[in-house]
Design a protein around this motif. Structure first.
Motif, PDB file in Angstrom:
ATOM      1  N   TYR A  89     -12.157   4.110   8.628  1.00  0.00           N
ATOM      2  CA  TYR A  89     -11.326   4.897   7.703  1.00  0.00           C
ATOM      3  C   TYR A  89     -11.399   4.338   6.285  1.00  0.00           C
ATOM      4  CZ  TYR A  89      -7.133   5.606   4.937  1.00  0.00           C
ATOM      5  OH  TYR A  89      -6.277   5.832   3.884  1.00  0.00           O
ATOM      6  N   THR A  90     -11.329   3.023   6.159  1.00  0.00           N
ATOM      7  CA  THR A  90     -11.368   2.386   4.834  1.00  0.00           C
ATOM      8  C   THR A  90     -12.693   2.660   4.136  1.00  0.00           C
ATOM      9  OG1 THR A  90      -9.916   0.627   5.657  1.00  0.00           O
ATOM     10  CG2 THR A  90     -11.082   0.205   3.615  1.00  0.00           C
ATOM     11  N   GLU A 132       5.109   4.264   9.844  1.00  0.00           N
ATOM     12  CA  GLU A 132       4.305   3.242   9.163  1.00  0.00           C
ATOM     13  C   GLU A 132       5.172   2.251   8.394  1.00  0.00           C
ATOM     14  OE1 GLU A 132       0.247   4.258   7.509  1.00  0.00           O
ATOM     15  OE2 GLU A 132       1.266   6.199   7.399  1.00  0.00           O
ATOM     16  N   ASP A 185      -5.754  -2.174   3.239  1.00  0.00           N
ATOM     17  CA  ASP A 185      -6.169  -1.624   4.529  1.00  0.00           C
ATOM     18  C   ASP A 185      -7.073  -2.600   5.278  1.00  0.00           C
ATOM     19  OD1 ASP A 185      -5.172   0.958   5.364  1.00  0.00           O
ATOM     20  OD2 ASP A 185      -6.033   1.779   3.541  1.00  0.00           O
ATOM     21  N   ARG A 235      -9.804   1.434  11.771  1.00  0.00           N
ATOM     22  CA  ARG A 235      -9.199   1.333  10.437  1.00  0.00           C
ATOM     23  C   ARG A 235     -10.258   0.977   9.397  1.00  0.00           C
ATOM     24  NH1 ARG A 235      -3.203   0.467   9.340  1.00  0.00           N
ATOM     25  NH2 ARG A 235      -3.103   0.731   7.070  1.00  0.00           N
ATOM     26  N   MET A 242       0.830  -1.216   0.000  1.00  0.00           N
ATOM     27  CA  MET A 242       0.000   0.000   0.000  1.00  0.00           C
ATOM     28  C   MET A 242       0.861   1.262   0.000  1.00  0.00           C
ATOM     29  SD  MET A 242      -1.752   0.756   3.681  1.00  0.00           S
ATOM     30  CE  MET A 242      -2.613  -0.788   3.730  1.00  0.00           C
ATOM     31  N   PHE A 291      -8.002   7.523  10.922  1.00  0.00           N
ATOM     32  CA  PHE A 291      -6.827   6.668  10.754  1.00  0.00           C
ATOM     33  C   PHE A 291      -5.764   7.007  11.799  1.00  0.00           C
ATOM     34  CE2 PHE A 291      -2.649   5.870   8.779  1.00  0.00           C
ATOM     35  CZ  PHE A 291      -2.771   4.514   8.537  1.00  0.00           C
TER      36      PHE A 291
END
Length: 239
Positions: free
Chosen positions: A103-104, A221, A74, A100, A25, A157
């Motif tokens: 957020y996705t 990340e 994700d 998450r 990603m 996120f």
């Protein structure tokens, strides 16, 4: 507490899944947003943007494909993080996974705007229904809607990363420097995108915040992803 060989093997598989997805990603984001989106979209110039997308439509479709890959990764990471961090704190791990996924979902809504742009710019039927300037304005409207929608999602996120960073810090296996970078990245996402949502016209403040947080955001990340890929789920190295 001793960890069985099977538990280590299962955790290793989960870590590999999460690490691989994070690296994929990251590469997709650099391509879709960092390269294609930034090169095709000319802020404040609907005509130039429309021309860029029309003349490089396959590249724009590749950008959308990149976003779809990010969305799928994700979802995989949300599940993998939940399993990997569950032994540290089950409830917080579950909360981070749900954040998450929220957020996705918001990212998916943002991607729909790009799909609408692709449809409008690829069909000649719409050129018969709209004047050229109307069509260009419509395309620009959808493109400009993408960023604020995605930005709202990135606030959530940031909350997800805050929990992940905290759980990573509580772990005896995950290096403290990585967990601290993830925590700083979470603050960066929340501060930058709250400012982007509440103070969208204060470009100098946003630029300064991005300068401060961009490196730890990427390092946190990507660093966690690489650690998961190469060390996550393995038995600790004995001194």
């Amino acid at each position: 507490m001793a960890t069985s060989g099977k538990e280590l093997t299962d955790q290793r598989k989960i870590a590999l899944t999460a690490g691989t997805s994070l690296v994929i990603m990251t590469l997709a984001a650099f391509f879709s947003y960092g390269f294609v989106h930034e090169s095709l979209v000319v802020q404040g110039d609907a005509g130039a943007t429309f021309h860029n997308i029309m003349s490089q439509h396959m590249l724009f479709k590749a950008e959308i494909l990149g976003w779809v890959i990010i969305l799928i990764c994700d979802i995989v990471v949300a599940w993998a993080f939940y399993i990997f961090l569950k032994p540290i704190h089950s409830n917080l791990s579950l909360l981070s996974a749900w954040l998450r996924l929220v957020y996705t979902t918001i990212l998916g809504i943002a991607i729909l705007n790009l799909i609408l742009v692709s449809v409008l710019s690829s069909s000649t039927d719409y050129s018969l229904l709209f004047e050229t300037n109307q069509l260009q304005a419509q395309v620009m409207l959808y493109l400009e809607a993408f960023d604020p929608i995605w930005s709202i999602g990135l606030i959530i996120f940031g909350g997800h990363l805050l929990i992940v960073g905290y759980l990573a810090f509580q772990s005896n296996n995950i290096p403290k420097v990585i967990s601290i970078l993830v925590l700083i990245a979470s603050i960066g996402y929340i501060v930058i995108h709250l400012s982007n949502t509440i103070l969208p016209h204060y470009d100098e403040i946003l630029t300064m915040l991005k300068l401060i947080f961009t490196v730890p955001m990427v390092a946190g990340e990507l660093g966690f992803g690489l650690w998961l890929l190469f060390r996550g789920g393995k038995a600790p190295i004995q001194a």
